[in-house]
Design an enzyme around this catalytic site. Structure first.
Site, PDB file in Angstrom:
ATOM      1  CD1 TRP A 103      -2.491  -2.046   1.591  1.00  0.00           C
ATOM      2  CD2 TRP A 103      -3.116  -0.810  -0.166  1.00  0.00           C
ATOM      3  NE1 TRP A 103      -3.589  -2.637   1.017  1.00  0.00           N
ATOM      4  CE2 TRP A 103      -3.998  -1.904  -0.055  1.00  0.00           C
ATOM      5  CE3 TRP A 103      -3.317   0.100  -1.212  1.00  0.00           C
ATOM      6  CZ2 TRP A 103      -5.061  -2.109  -0.935  1.00  0.00           C
ATOM      7  CZ3 TRP A 103      -4.379  -0.106  -2.093  1.00  0.00           C
ATOM      8  CH2 TRP A 103      -5.234  -1.194  -1.941  1.00  0.00           C
ATOM      9  CG  ASP A 177      -2.866   4.280   4.183  1.00  0.00           C
ATOM     10  OD1 ASP A 177      -3.895   4.144   4.880  1.00  0.00           O
ATOM     11  OD2 ASP A 177      -2.696   3.681   3.104  1.00  0.00           O
ATOM     12  CE  LYS A 201      -8.668  -2.640   3.925  1.00  0.00           C
ATOM     13  NZ  LYS A 201      -7.833  -1.595   3.429  1.00  0.00           N
TER      14      LYS A 201
END
Ligand SMILES: *Cc1c(COP(=O)(O)O)cnc(C)c1O
Length: 364
Positions: A103, A177, A201
């Site tokens: 990511w 993030d 999430k």
């Protein structure tokens, strides 16, 4: 119906109490005779709700007054473009992208459209285990305006537990993030300038994206698309375009649930307990293995393999049949991954270990 344990990485399992409340609300929310999905986002009922959610979030995360909470469309990936365009006011500016997994690398790739970004690789192989360099050894560039990193790499199961307070971070805007670790533990918000997270999430169902941003970062520019433009989101109370109201509402229920459970310190203890149970079993078995160094093992996304790789597929098939959902590792790295976010009870982890023991006995 058999009992299901959902280990999906995202969208992920939600607390049962929250789903039952949503079910109760579904046809008649707030005594309006309709569902939350059918009312105006500009109505007093909805705005009262979002104000309450903001208050709860501020108290849960202990967010200082010098920060603002925004909700944006576009997911975490939307922020990959929003960050460089909102922060940098000049194409010639540079940024540092710390890359420890998939990511953070995706964020780096997207940023290249908007600025000169330096990719700084922090993942090392250390006696066959993946390890993250400690922060003081991150070679940040002198003239970079901001530094972006990802504290929990959801796909690889790598977590960084340090706070960005070493000298090399001085005078840089620090962006994190937090998509897969937000609300799993207390965060020292003041060490960051921008924290963002897709909610799907560990907060709620997919839709909105949470941004916690220092108030001095609302800068004018003419290039950021209006729906990702922080000044605009601020001006319109995160309702410049029609927000995903259901995601917002349900995230609010999860936040309330978390407060009732005792908050972030408490959930962090439980998350440690769950992860320790699973890692300890994996480590002492001579059948499964995890290849992340002890200092960087994710508490929430636990990746592992079977020493005989031919058995991975049998493991996934049999576990699914017995009610353990979505244990398949991400396509990029294969293997097995158990995502055990806040909503996963200890019991679910224990059941998984029981299955792992049974499977080992059968094939080991
Ligand atoms: C899932 C995830 C993303 C992508 O989120 P989207 O909301 O689908 O854009 C980005 N970063 C991390 C760390 C993630 O776990």
């Amino acid at each position: 119906m058999k009992k299901i344990y959902n280990f999906n990485a995202g969208p992920s399992m939600l607390p049962k109490e929250v789903l039952l409340k949503a079910k109760k609300d579904l046809l008649n929310w707030n005594n309006l005779g309709v569902s939350i999905m059918e009312i105006s986002h500009r109505s007093l009922d909805f705005i009262t709700l979002t104000n309450k959610i903001e208050k709860n979030l501020i108290s849960l995360l202990n967010i200082p007054k010098s920060y603002k909470i925004l909700f944006s469309p576009g997911g975490a990936r939307g922020q990959f473009s929003a960050i460089p365009t909102n922060i940098l006011n000049n194409w010639n500016n540079t940024s540092d992208y710390i890359v420890g997994g998939y990511w953070s690398n995706e964020a780096f790739l997207e940023s290249q459209k908007y600025c000169f970004s330096n990719k700084i690789n922090i993942r090392k192989n250390f006696y066959q285990k993946q390890k993250i360099l400690s922060m003081k050894n991150w070679k940040l560039n002198k003239d970079s305006k901001y530094v972006h990193y990802c504290p929990n790499e959801t796909i690889e199961g790598i977590e960084i537990f340090e706070d960005p307070i070493s000298e090399n971070f001085n005078n840089k805007i620090i962006v994190g993030d937090f998509s897969s670790t937000i609300l799993s533990k207390p965060i020292n918000i003041k060490y960051y300038d921008i924290i963002y997270a897709g909610v799907q999430k560990n907060i709620g169902p997919p839709g909105i994206t949470l941004i916690i941003i220092k108030k001095n970062l609302f800068k004018k520019n003419k290039i950021t698309p209006s729906i990702l433009y922080y000044k605009n989101l601020l001006k319109y109370d995160s309702m410049f375009n029609t927000p995903v109201t259901f995601s917002w509402y349900l995230s609010g229920l999860v936040i309330k649930w978390l407060k009732k459970k005792g908050g972030l310190k408490k959930i962090n203890i439980i998350n440690h307990k769950k992860a320790n149970l699973l890692y300890n079993y994996i480590d002492k078995s001579d059948f499964y293995f995890n290849n992340i160094h002890k200092n960087n093992r994710s508490l929430l996304n636990i990746t592992f393999n079977i020493i005989n790789p031919f058995l991975n597929n049998f493991f996934l098939k049999e576990s699914k049949f017995l009610g353990f959902l979505s244990l398949k590792g991400h396509n990029l790295i294969g293997g097995i991954r158990a995502s055990i976010y806040n909503a996963m009870p200890i019991k679910g982890v224990k059941k998984l270990i029981t299955f792992m023991k049974y499977f080992k006995k059968k094939y080991g």
